[in-house]
Write an enzyme that holds these catalytic residues in place. Structure first.
Site, short mmCIF file in Angstrom:
data_model
loop_
_atom_site.label_atom_id
_atom_site.label_comp_id
_atom_site.label_asym_id
_atom_site.label_seq_id
_atom_site.Cartn_x
_atom_site.Cartn_y
_atom_site.Cartn_z
N LYS A 217 5.28 55.02 -36.12
CA LYS A 217 6.81 55.12 -35.66
C LYS A 217 7.56 54.77 -36.84
O LYS A 217 7.20 53.82 -37.58
CB LYS A 217 7.13 54.13 -34.41
CG LYS A 217 8.57 54.37 -33.95
CD LYS A 217 8.78 53.31 -33.01
CE LYS A 217 10.31 53.18 -32.68
NZ LYS A 217 10.61 52.09 -31.68
N GLU A 262 20.29 44.73 -26.99
CA GLU A 262 19.07 44.62 -27.24
C GLU A 262 19.02 43.05 -27.93
O GLU A 262 19.59 42.70 -28.91
CB GLU A 262 18.52 45.29 -28.43
CG GLU A 262 16.69 45.08 -28.56
CD GLU A 262 15.94 46.09 -29.13
OE1 GLU A 262 14.88 46.05 -29.37
OE2 GLU A 262 16.77 47.20 -29.23
N GLU A 450 21.12 62.38 -30.28
CA GLU A 450 20.80 60.78 -29.74
C GLU A 450 21.83 59.83 -30.51
O GLU A 450 22.42 59.15 -29.90
CB GLU A 450 19.65 60.46 -29.95
CG GLU A 450 19.35 58.92 -29.17
CD GLU A 450 18.01 58.72 -29.37
OE1 GLU A 450 17.31 57.52 -29.44
OE2 GLU A 450 17.04 59.28 -28.77
#
Length: 466
Positions: A217, A262, A450
Site C-alpha cells: 500500500k 482519525e 476522492e
C-alpha cells in the site's frame, strides 16, 4: 522573574456552556482540540519547543518531562487536560523543513463530561488565584482577534463578565447551529505542487510499483492553494468545522487547522485508544441509488475486497507497532461504517492496556514515536512507502498527516492525525491537503475524485463552493 513553572487549575462552577468548548473559538491565534462540546482551548504562549528530524518526538518528550518535573501545580479538578498542558503539531516526515512544535499557553479552558475548568500557566512570581486566572481569560477573550462580522467573538467574554453564563444556540443534536458563512468573494483555487494530470500519473506509477511486489500500500497526497481576498480567519474556520463535523476532532495549532476523523493515540492513565480509518466513499456517490444511504455505504465499502484489504493493512500496522507497549489489546473484528457529512469510512477502534517498559508506562509522545507513520497515512512497508512518497509527491507535507493534539503532565493526551486540514500561509492564502490510500486495483481518476471529497470540509469552512 522566576524559572519555576507554575499552574493553577480551578473549576468553572456555576457556569453553563450551551455551546460547549466551541464557544471559546473566538480568536484567530487560538490553540484548540475539540469534539462535540468537549475539549481544550488555549490562549497566549509562555513557552515553545521546536525540533526537526527523526528524533523530533523523543526530543519533545524529554523537553516536556523536564519542564513539568519540578512544576508547582495546584489542581482542584484533576482530570485529563488539567494542570500543565501543551498543544502540539509534528511534521509528517523526518526530512520535512516544517518545525514540529509544542506550545504552552498562558490560559487553558477545558470542558469534559459537563465539567468545565480554567488553568493559568506562568513562569512569573506574581500570585496565582482564581481571580487572576479569570481576569487573564477575560483579557484574551475581550481582545478577540477573530474576523467574524457577526460579533460572536465577544460571546464568551460577555458571559464571564456578566452572570457567568455563556450564551449560545443549540441545534437538534446539541451542538452549535451552523450559520452558513457568506461565500468568499473572489476566492480562487490554484494548483499545488502537482497538476491533477501529474498527480494521476503519480498514482499510476504507485500502482505499478505495488504490482511488482515492492509494497502492499502507498498513500499519496496532493495540495491546492486557496486565495481569499477578504481574508482567512482561523476562528471562523474552526467554529464551522466544529459545528459541521461533530464526530471529528477539530484542531488548531499555529496556523494548522482542520477536523480529523482519525485518532492516532489517546492516553488516559494506562489505557490507550486509537481510531483507524482506511476505505473511503464519497456520500455524493449515493445520489440516485436505491435504498437507504447507509445500506449503499455498507454494500460498496464493506462489500469491497479492495477497501477491506486497504483497511486490514492499516489495522495491522497500528496493532503491530502498539503491541510491545501493551499487556492487553482489543480491536474490532469487523470494521464499522463511520458516517461523516462528506464521506463514509471503514473504521475500527483499538483499545490497549499499557504495560511498563523499562520501569515506566510509556508517554503518549513515546507511543507516537513508535506508531507514526501508520499505513493509513504512509503505506507498507513503511520505509519503502516513505521513499516512494518522496519520489512521487513532489511535496513537503509539512504537518499534514502528522500528529496533532495535546498532552498534560500526568501522561494523558489526545493525538489525532492532521487530516482534512490546511495551513494558513498568509492573511489571504491557505494551503489544503488531501491524500488517498493506493493499492492494487486503484484507479487514478477515482483517487483524484476522492481527494476532492476530502478537500470539501475545508473548502466549505472557507466559504468556497465545492
Amino acid at each position: 522573574m522566576t524559572s519555576t513553572f507554575r499552574t493553577l487549575t480551578v473549576p468553572l462552577d456555576g457556569k453553563t456552556f450551551p455551546g460547549g468548548l466551541p464557544s471559546f473559538l473566538v480568536r484567530d491565534d487560538i490553540l484548540c482540540w475539540t469534539r462535540r462540546e468537549a475539549g481544550l482551548a488555549g490562549f497566549g504562549e509562555i513557552a515553545r519547543f521546536t525540533a526537526t528530524g527523526p528524533e523530533r518526538f523523543l526530543e519533545a518528550d524529554i523537553w516536556w518531562r523536564h519542564l513539568v518535573l519540578e512544576a508547582d501545580v495546584t489542581d482542584a479538578v484533576e482530570l485529563p487536560g488539567t494542570g500543565p498542558v501543551a498543544f502540539g503539531s509534528f511534521a509528517f516526515s523526518k526530512t520535512s523543513r516544517y518545525e514540529s512544535r509544542l506550545i504552552v499557553p498562558e490560559i487553558v479552558v477545558g470542558v469534559r463530561d459537563s465539567q468545565a475548568w480554567l488553568t493559568q500557566l506562568t513562569f512569573d512570581d506574581a500570585p496565582l488565584t482564581e481571580e487572576t486566572a479569570a481576569a487573564a481569560l477575560e483579557r484574551w477573550l475581550s481582545s478577540s482577534s477573530a474576523g467574524s462580522p457577526t460579533g460572536e467573538g465577544t460571546t464568551a467574554a460577555a458571559g464571564l463578565a456578566g452572570d457567568g453564563t455563556l450564551d449560545g444556540t443549540q441545534g437538534p443534536a446539541g451542538g452549535a447551529v451552523v450559520r452558513p458563512l457568506p461565500l468568499a468573494a473572489g476566492a480562487t483555487l490554484h494548483t499545488g505542487s502537482l497538476s491533477e494530470e501529474a498527480w494521476m500519473d503519480a498514482v499510476a506509477a504507485g500502482v505499478a510499483e505495488i504490482r511488482t511486489g515492492a509494497l502492499e500500500k502507498l498513500v499519496l497526497a496532493r495540495d491546492v492553494v486557496a486565495t481569499i481576498p477578504s481574508g482567512v480567519h482561523a476562528a471562523d474556520v474552526l467554529r464551522e468545522l466544529a459545528a459541521r463535523y461533530r464526530e471529528c476532532w477539530t484542531y488548531g495549532v499555529d496556523g494548522l487547522v482542520g477536523a480529523t476523523p482519525e485518532m492516532l493515540i489517546q492516553v488516559e492513565g494506562r489505557t490507550a485508544q486509537a481510531r483507524v480509518l482506511a476505505g473511503t466513499l464519497d456520500r455524493r456517490d449515493a445520489h440516485g441509488e436505491d435504498g437507504a444511504p447507509m445500506d449503499y455505504a455498507t454494500r460498496v465499502l464493506a462489500g469491497s475486497e479492495k477497501q477491506r484489504h486497504e483497511h486490514e493493512i492499516a489495522i495491522q500496522s497500528l496493532t503491530k507497532q502498539l503491541a510491545p507497549f501493551s499487556e492487553a489489546m482489543n480491536a474490532h473484528d469487523e470494521p464499522f461504517i463511520l458516517e461523516l457529512p462528506n464521506v463514509w469510512h471503514l473504521a475500527s477502534d483499538v483499545k490497549a492496556e499499557l504495560t511498563e517498559v523499562e520501569g515506566h508506562v510509556p508517554t503518549c509522545l513515546a507511543l507516537i514515536n513508535a506508531l507514526h507513520p501508520t499505513a493509513a497515512v504512509c503505506g507498507t512497508p513503511t520505509l519503502v512507502a516513505g521513499e516512494l512518497i518522496r519520489t512521487l509527491e513532489h511535496l513537503d507535507r509539512g504537518p499534514y498527516a502528522g500528529p496533532v493534539g495535546w498532552l498534560d503532565a500526568a501522561g494523558n493526551g489526545e493525538w489525532g492525525i492532521a487530516l482534512r486540514g490546511a495551513v494558513i500561509e498568509s492573511a489571504d492564502t491557505v494551503r489544503l491537503y488531501a491524500g488517498c490510500g493506493i493499492v492494487d486495483g486503484s484507479l487514478p481518476a477515482a483517487e483524484l475524485a476522492e481527494t476532492w471529497a476530502k478537500f470539501r470540509p475545508m473548502l466549505e469552512s472557507l466559504g468556497i463552493n465545492s
